[in-house]
Design an enzyme around this catalytic site. Structure first.
Site, PDB file in Angstrom:
ATOM      1  CE  LYS A 113      -0.912   0.652   4.948  1.00 40.77           C
ATOM      2  NZ  LYS A 113      -1.963   0.890   5.924  1.00 40.77           N
ATOM      3  CB  SER A 168      -6.969   4.414 -14.739  1.00 40.81           C
ATOM      4  OG  SER A 168      -6.677   5.644 -15.361  1.00 40.81           O
ATOM      5  CE1 TYR A 212      -6.500   1.349 -16.484  1.00 36.12           C
ATOM      6  CE2 TYR A 212      -8.794   0.991 -15.897  1.00 36.12           C
ATOM      7  CZ  TYR A 212      -7.847   1.544 -16.738  1.00 36.12           C
ATOM      8  OH  TYR A 212      -8.231   2.294 -17.808  1.00 36.12           O
TER       9      TYR A 212
END
Length: 114
Positions: free
Chosen positions: A9, A25, A58
């Site tokens: 992360k 995205s 994404y």
């Protein structure tokens, strides 16, 4: 049995742009992607600390060293420039192996630099 666990992360990155008229995205500085072991096209979860939104999208590679964190398309409606977000990547592993996985945690500064 397989389970999904935290792979990596990017914690508390600052949104630098929101581009509604773009294919959906998140564009992320390539330095941050490398540090978090996230690749272009990888599915990620976005958590917005400012408003509590959680959504998936994404990753698109952003210019290296730019500090870019840009939500594109519909995701741009879920953030404001300046919001603090967490970009989370998961992986699927056999349950027996899960305890041996060590997630990568990246903590950028206020300018999204390492």
């Amino acid at each position: 049995m397989y389970i999904e666990i935290l792979k990596s992360k990017i914690h508390r990155a600052k949104v630098t742009q929101a581009e509604l008229n773009y294919v959906g995205s998140i564009t992320v500085d390539e330095d941050l992607m490398d540090a978090a072991d996230i690749v272009a096209g990888e599915k990620v979860q976005i958590v917005n600390n400012n408003n509590g939104e959680r959504f998936e999208t994404y990753v698109i590679t952003g210019e290296r060293g730019s500090g870019t964190i840009c939500l594109n398309g519909a995701a741009a409606r879920r953030v404001q420039v300046g919001d603090i977000i967490i970009i989370i990547s998961y992986c699927s592993v056999k349950k027996k192996k899960a305890k041996s996985i060590k997630p990568i945690l990246v903590f950028p500064d206020e300018n999204n630099k390492l």
